[in-house]
Design an enzyme around this catalytic site. Structure first.
Site, PDB file in Angstrom:
ATOM      1  N   SER A  45     -20.925 -38.587 -26.806  1.00  0.00           N
ATOM      2  CA  SER A  45     -19.542 -39.059 -26.874  1.00  0.00           C
ATOM      3  C   SER A  45     -19.298 -39.876 -28.130  1.00  0.00           C
ATOM      4  CB  SER A  45     -19.216 -39.927 -25.656  1.00  0.00           C
ATOM      5  OG  SER A  45     -18.926 -39.163 -24.527  1.00  0.00           O
ATOM      6  N   HIS A  83     -14.260 -46.116 -22.682  1.00  0.00           N
ATOM      7  CA  HIS A  83     -14.793 -44.970 -23.415  1.00  0.00           C
ATOM      8  C   HIS A  83     -13.822 -44.485 -24.489  1.00  0.00           C
ATOM      9  CE1 HIS A  83     -16.165 -40.744 -23.911  1.00  0.00           C
ATOM     10  NE2 HIS A  83     -17.349 -41.182 -23.539  1.00  0.00           N
ATOM     11  N   ASP A  96      -9.304 -38.425 -24.058  1.00  0.00           N
ATOM     12  CA  ASP A  96     -10.335 -39.298 -23.497  1.00  0.00           C
ATOM     13  C   ASP A  96      -9.750 -40.142 -22.363  1.00  0.00           C
ATOM     14  OD1 ASP A  96     -12.676 -41.227 -23.434  1.00  0.00           O
ATOM     15  OD2 ASP A  96     -13.213 -40.094 -25.221  1.00  0.00           O
TER      16      ASP A  96
END
Length: 775
Positions: free
Chosen positions: A549, A210, A137
């Site tokens: 996600s 994220h 990620d």
């Protein structure tokens, strides 16, 4: 010739490469027969570099070498270079790089995972203790309490990973919870030049948020109190609270580059992860051109479960990504929590909306002037309707609530633009494509999001009020109601969640399952405010985000729990347990709905259904798949031997595989067939499956069938009798269609299911029949 290459290689080590900056060059991933390395070269790196030195252009430099899930290297090449390399006798394939993008609490409780349960999946798995989840990620913010290692035992002996230190990421940032952290930027820098370290960290540290968010969803420890801006107050916990984490940073400001992603897979497998979580995706391409599919195959070949996000391209059909059958593809559903922020119009009507704005609110006793960006004078209409940068006139916006259409720029960015132009508040309206699906955002001004029908209602009110001489100017206010629990119906398939059918292999149903992905609370870094806009100076330890996600790491964590509870289960067995125990009804007992339309959802929306962790721990039967089964699948997909070697690193006997069956005969826990119908005729096919008993010895399972409409379905045998745990038995499913006449170009999809039941467990597999009438 080998001596010449080696001599030329020594020269190139001291010669700067110009091809990396050439406007005519692209990054390619080169698959090489690693067994063919001449003995004169001490390492594969030396051999690869010497091969590059033979090219006609200035010899490029190697970006990454791969030796675990893939054998070869990546480099910046011209098309002529790539073509020339492909002619090399030991080069198997040359794959152009794709740039991927991110698919951007209460969810454990919603899933039935409670730490107080004495006999549940958390207890049986010891909360995932000693398993390592590798998160590919944007990196990690290690100081967050979700990554604290208090109460954890020593780092597992098997672990071979590292904590790559840098100026902003000391080696001490890793601990017994965060056991590894690496970054991969060679592909990114080969395309974009040297990184600007004033805007992002050249280290495993997360400058986006994220990666920190997804990592804590999969394996964050229990943290109390947890909330963001006063919303979602409670305990934050990942799916596998005692599992260890390893962060592999591959995503940067301009995207996630295939060469870096493949390097992360290669390293994660060598490090010893048990699960890989990947909330990244791109355009669907054949598997032999897909770096994620190639890396994932190398991982599952080593017994590592790979969970990948389905993408946020919904609600349209054929939008699902990460569709290789060896990956578990995860769509997004809602949970039973909401953040209502309703619009009250001057005519008294209330429009439902959602928001997690946490600053000073609007005066509840006052109505504010309301304008629609698309009807403001001085703009081009389109840009101002979307509230794009430079499209709004401050003289027309100041002191008002502005209605903005969703699209182009982010929802939070629209709010920043309205605020900069003097607006007091904002309403974001969905378009027809987004329907009624709502996402709550941490806005920088009082703002809310409403559905497409609500947006139409507000625009109609503004238009009618503006035209009428007798009525007052349009006004509105936003009423923020905080956090609401016990929402019904839930789960609902999230509007943005990518849908099937599988664009590469329609015989494999994708997505596989859905998991919580809407308005999920998880850890957040100090680098960036909760809205994500650069001017947001607020800081919070947790944030609420939405996307597949967020759904993907839920399944990654669940896979770690299942692996801990059942160490002998393969990645395919874990996926089978998740698929065959998934459910398709909501908490009102009705079929799951589609958030975008309000209608009943289908297998193309949710795959086999919403994950049910407790039942997945004891599925009764599993559909297991070996690496050689996947090779047979690729043979029956008409891939060439070279294509198959590129993916699997193995030679394939496709003649035998094609004699044995068809692409739908992969031992997958779901069934899908596509009939190309010419005229009005009956069609038929059969599926062969083998199930393994992981339940009780001396157990008997009987078949229950709900055939798709317009079909006849039989299963032979109708009863499976198992004497022992681990025993395998096979069965055949035969499907026949009735005579159906379709118009040219038409498609008809019908769904049903088969269930093997022992009276205690129901092993459910969806059955999809698609009829297509070619033009």
């Amino acid at each position: 010739m080998a001596f010449f290459f080696y001599f030329f290689f020594l020269l190139t080590l001291s010669s700067p490469s110009s091809s990396a900056s050439s406007s005519n060059s692209l990054t390619y991933i080169v698959h090489v027969d690693h067994e063919a390395k001449p003995s004169i070269f001490p390492t594969h790196f030396h051999w690869y570099t010497s091969s590059l030195a033979s090219l006609t252009s200035s010899p490029p430099s190697i970006i990454h070498t791969y030796d675990t899930v893939f054998h070869g290297f990546s480099a910046r090449l011209t098309s002529q270079d790539a073509s020339q390399l492909l002619d090399h006798p030991h080069v198997i394939s040359v794959i152009p790089e794709q740039v991927r993008h991110l698919h951007t609490t209460r969810s454990p409780e919603f899933l039935g995972l409670r730490s107080t349960d004495k006999a549940g999946l958390l207890e049986e798995s010891d909360f995932g203790s000693d398993l390592v989840i590798g998160v590919i990620d944007t990196g990690v913010w290690p100081e967050r309490p979700s990554f604290d290692d208090r109460g954890l035992g020593p780092v597992p002996i098997k672990w071979k990973g590292q904590c790559i230190a840098s100026q902003d990421f000391p080696e001490s940032a890793c601990n017994r919870k965060l056991v590894g952290a690496r970054f991969f930027c060679g592909g990114y820098e080969a395309t974009n030049g040297k990184m600007n370290e004033t805007t992002e960290f050249r280290s495993p540290r997360d400058s986006d948020g994220h990666g920190t968010h997804t990592a804590s969803i999969s394996a964050g420890r229990y943290v109390f109190p947890a909330s963001t801006l006063g919303y979602a107050h409670g305990v934050a916990a990942g799916m596998a609270p005692k599992a260890r984490l390893a962060a592999y940073k591959v995503c940067w400001n301009s995207g996630c580059y295939d060469s870096d992603i493949l390097a992360a897979f290669d390293t994660a497998v060598a490090d010893g992860v048990d699960v890989i979580s990947l909330s990244v995706g791109g355009v669907v391409v054949p598997y032999y051109l897909d770096a994620i599919a190639i890396g994932a195959f190398g991982a599952i070949d080593r017994g590592i479960f790979v969970s990948a996000s389905a993408g946020n391209g919904g609600p349209g059909a054929l939008t699902v990504t990460n569709v290789a059958p060896w990956m578990t593809t995860v769509g997004a559903g809602t949970i039973d929590r909401d953040f209502p922020a309703n619009v009250k119009l001057g005519n008294g009507k209330m429009i439902s909306g959602v928001s997690v704005y946490g600053g000073p609110g609007l005066d509840p006793g006052r109505m504010y002037p309301l304008v629609y960006g698309g009807s403001l004078l001085g703009g081009d209409g389109y840009s101002s309707s979307l509230c794009l940068e430079g499209s709004l006139d401050p003289n027309l916006v100041k002191g008002k609530i502005v209605l903005c259409d969703r699209g182009i720029n982010s929802r939070a960015t629209k709010g920043e633009i309205v605020r900069k132009n003097g607006g007091l508040g904002m309403i974001i309206a969905n378009g027809v494509f987004d329907g009624e699906g709502l996402v709550a955002d941490c806005h920088v001004l009082p703002a809310t999001s409403v559905g497409a029908s609500g947006g139409d209602e507000i625009r109609r009110y503004i238009s009618e009020s503006s035209k009428s001489r007798s009525s007052k100017h349009p006004t509105a206010t936003i009423v923020f109601k905080g956090t609401r629990l016990g929402i019904r119906p839930a789960p609902v398939v999230a509007s943005f969640s990518a849908r099937g059918p599988n664009p590469e292999t329609p015989e494999i149903l994708k997505p596989d399952v859905i998991a919580p992905g809407l308005n999920i609370l998880a850890a957040w870094p100090d680098r960036i405010g909760p809205s994500g806009v650069t001017s947001d100076n607020r800081r919070t330890e947790f944030n609420i985000l939405s996307g597949t996600s967020m759904a993907c790491p839920h399944v990654s964590g669940l896979a770690a729990l299942l692996k801990a509870a059942h160490p002998d289960w393969s990645p395919a067995a874990i996926r089978s347990a998740l698929i065959t125990t998934a459910y398709t009804v909501d908490n009102s007992g009705e079929p799951m709905m589609d958030e975008s339309t309000g209608n009943t959802s289908s297998v193309m929306d949710y795959g086999s259904g919403h994950v049910h962790p407790t039942k997945a721990m004891d599925p009764g039967l599993v559909y297991d798949i070996t690496s050689y089964d996947y090779i047979n699948f690729l043979c029956n997909s008409n891939y060439t031997r070279t294509n198959i070697v590129t993916i699997t690193r193995r030679q394939a006997d496709c003649d035998g595989a094609r004699r044995a069956g068809h692409v739908g005969n992969l031992n997958y826990p779901s069934f899908s067939v596509v009939f190309q119908q010419y005229g009005e005729s009956k069609m038929s096919t059969h599926f062969i499956r083998t199930v393994t008993n992981v339940g009780d010895s001396d157990s008997v399972y009987e078949i229950k069938i709900r055939p798709p409409r317009g079909t006849t379905v039989t299963v032979e045998p109708e009863k499976l009798s198992f004497r022992r745990v681990g025993q395998k038995l096979s069965f055949v499913v035969r499907v026949k269609t009735t005579e159906v006449k379709l118009s040219p170009g038409a498609t008809n999809v019908e769904t049903g299911h088969i269930v093997w039941s022992d009276g205690k467990r129901n092993v459910t597999s969806p059955l999809v029949v698609t009829l297509q009438q070619p033009l």
